[in-house]
Write a protein that holds these residues in place. Structure first.
Motif: not given
Length: 264
Positions: A28, A42, A13, A19, A85, A77, A81, A15-16, A90, A94, A30
């Motif tokens: 989400a 997740f 991953v 959601p 955030e 992930l 990340f 880029r987030y 969130i 993460l 991503a």
């Protein structure tokens, strides 16, 4: 590719994006290092790894039975990340999900299936009902169909609520032989006129070898459960449940037929 060589791709991953708050586990959208967008599920969400395991088993069985299912990939992930955030909820999710997660290819522009707008033929409806009886999938109701229309074709998504017995593994051998009573609420039940024909077809397709090859996709690190002494025993339980349930599919087919008689 033979059944013994089944494999899921792995991505990282990068880029987030945003959601998807309509989901209880807050998946989400991503972006990954292959340049594609995914719906990321997740490991740190409410149902944890059990939902990811159900997603693999349900999604890949559906694919092998001929349904259209978005590609499922393993998604790693990175710990970075969670640091940037701004949303605390969130951020916690993460951080709890660092490492190996699961993602489905994002079907950009897809619309939610609506049984009032789109008519599905009896064969397809019967196939979907059979699949969800096998998987004990409680999440294909009129309120939450978990089906999409993409490029004028029907796609099945989100099998994470399937196999709900595995959250405790209590009496799982008996569960394999039980009818699926929640089928009475299935969005496709009224049109499922060809269950017996589908049952004969799918029982032939879903061989013990195929089941074992799909269960083999589950990462070893996801199979640590106090209900089993070893990860091998845990994996074997999934295999045996599905093999037994398929071999005795007449039990859940009869329940679906009886529920349909009441409905229509």
């Amino acid at each position: 590719m033979s059944n013994s060589q089944l494999a899921l791709r792995s991505v990282n991953v990068t880029r987030y994006v945003t959601p998807l708050r309509e989901g209880g586990s807050m998946p989400a959208i991503a972006e990954a290092d292959d340049g594609f967008l995914y719906v990321l599920k997740f490991r740190g969400a409410g149902q944890g790894l059990k939902a990811l395991i159900a997603e693999i088993i349900g999604g890949e069985i559906a694919r092998k039975l001929g349904f259209k299912v978005p590609e499922i990939v393993f998604a790693t992930l990175d710990e970075a990340f969670g640091r940037t955030e701004p949303d605390e909820e969130i951020q916690d999710l993460l951080r709890a999900s660092e490492g190996l997660n699961l993602a489905l290819h994002y079907l950009s522009g897809a619309i939610t299936f609506d049984a009032v707008v789109t008519t599905v033929d009896a064969r397809t409806a019967s196939q979907i009902v059979w699949l969800d009886c096998l998987l004990m999938n409680m999440d294909r109701t009129a309120r939450n169909t978990n089906m999409l229309i993409w490029h004028k074709e029907l796609w099945l998504i989100d099998h994470g609520a399937s196999l709900y017995f595995h959250h405790s593994w209590q009496n799982w051998e008996e569960q394999a032989l039980r009818p699926f009573v929640l089928i009475k609420d299935h969005v496709m039940l009224s049109r499922a006129e060809e269950l017996e024909a589908v049952d004969r077809e799918f029982r032939t397709l879903l061989s013990p070898e195929l089941i074992r090859s799909i269960v083999a996709l589950i990462p070893e690190e996801w199979l640590k459960d106090d209900a089993f002494e070893t990860t091998q025993a845990h994996r074997k339980a999934y295999e045996q449940f599905l093999i037994t349930r398929t071999a005795h599919s007449e039990i859940f087919v009869k329940e679906a037929q009886n529920a349909r008689k009441v409905l229509i």
